[in-house]
Design an enzyme around this catalytic site. Structure first.
Site, mmCIF file in Angstrom:
data_model
loop_
_atom_site.group_PDB
_atom_site.id
_atom_site.type_symbol
_atom_site.label_atom_id
_atom_site.label_comp_id
_atom_site.label_asym_id
_atom_site.label_seq_id
_atom_site.Cartn_x
_atom_site.Cartn_y
_atom_site.Cartn_z
ATOM 1 C CE1 TYR A 158 -13.938 15.210 36.762
ATOM 2 C CE2 TYR A 158 -14.348 17.459 35.436
ATOM 3 C CZ TYR A 158 -13.630 16.532 36.750
ATOM 4 O OH TYR A 158 -12.740 17.204 37.069
ATOM 5 C CB ALA A 159 -19.874 18.966 35.157
#
Ligand SMILES: NC(=O)c1ccc[n+]([C@@H]2O[C@H](COP(=O)([O-])OP(=O)(O)OC[C@H]3O[C@@H](n4cnc5c(N)ncnc54)[C@H](OP(=O)(O)O)[C@@H]3O)[C@@H](O)[C@H]2O)c1
Length: 252
Positions: A158-159
């Protein structure tokens, strides 16, 4: 409805059927902007149309528009539709995003492709179209994540899919800055939204709450003043930045 800061301006809010996008769209409309309420899923259509109807009923100007922004042809059709409707475009706020919370060792190829298609590819091509089409002195904000400044497991894909937003933003800010256009990333921390709860447990919610200054999660309303300022005519000088807004969760 007061017609102050944004009178005469046209905005596209990508992912505006609920939560952050809805709040940003309604805040701009309340201050006089014409706003395109973008949604993607069939299940979001009624909400998007209701938001647009509410703005119009209050004397503002809005319409709902569907697009799957993971496809570049759809991104271009979306911008075409907004330009045709409003005659011009001044502001892009992109909130579209998805989350996969898993150890790196367990992320599938399908999950990787899906999250990069939305959080990275779609974000890039929305920036590209905005860079091509916004009028002089336009404003662009993309929504990133405060996880960029955290050292933690499980949020890697995600990041990692949000991290390129910073480079896209810095480059575009330099490329279109001579036209008075500003380009920024707003990077929230854990927020009191369905998006957040969908991947957390009661233990991780409690842990993340403790990481803020007062033991609370951020509210969507906490983001509105900053985003509104960044896309306002007053913001001439904040550009090419990632602004963390997270109640002290992390800083950089
Ligand atoms: N909530 C948090 O804790 C938090 C913290 C930091 C950053 N963020 C970021 O903030 C942003 C907004 O989060 P939120 O809480 O407001 O979540 P949300 O309500 O789930 O918003 C996500 C939006 O993405 C849109 N979307 C999904 N797939 C799409 C596609 N293929 N094409 C176009 N749009 C698509 C959804 O539209 P449809 O519903 O119509 O499909 C929805 O409007 C996200 O980018 C997220 O990564 C959230």
């Amino acid at each position: 409805m007061s017609q102050t800061n944004f009178a005469g301006q046209a905005a596209l809010v990508v992912g505006a059927s609920r939560n952050m996008g809805r709040a940003f769209a309604e805040a701009l409309a309340a201050d006089g902007a014409a706003v395109a309420i973008h949604y993607n899923s069939d299940s979001s259509r009624a909400d998007a149309e209701q938001i647009a109807a509410g703005i119009n009923a209050a004397g503002g100007q809005a319409f709902a528009v569907q697009a799957d922004v993971t496809k570049v042809t759809e991104v271009r059709r979306l911008f075409d539709t907004v330009e045709q409707r409003f005659g011009h475009l001044d502001i892009l706020i992109n909130t579209a995003g998805m989350m996969v919370k898993k150890p790196v060792t367990e992320v599938s190829e399908e999950e990787f492709d899906a999250i990069f298609a939305l959080n990275t590819k779609a974000a890039f091509f929305c920036l590209q179209e905005a860079g091509r089409r916004l009028r002089d002195n336009g404003r662009i904000v993309s929504v990133g994540t405060s996880l960029l400044a955290a050292t933690t497991g499980y949020y890697g894909v995600y990041a990692g899919s949000k991290a390129p937003l910073e480079d896209f933003t810095r480059a575009l800010a330099k490329e279109v800055g001579h036209r008075g256009i500003t380009v920024n990333v707003v990077a929230p921390g854990p927020m009191d939204t369905a998006f957040f709860y969908s991947v957390e447990t009661s233990e991780t919610v409690a842990y993340l709450k403790r990481a803020s200054i007062n033991g609370e999660l951020g509210q969507v309303a906490d983001l509105v003043p900053l985003v509104k300022h960044l896309v306002s005519p007053e913001n001439r000088w904040t550009t090419a930045q990632t602004l963390f807004i997270n109640g002290g969760f992390v800083s950089r």
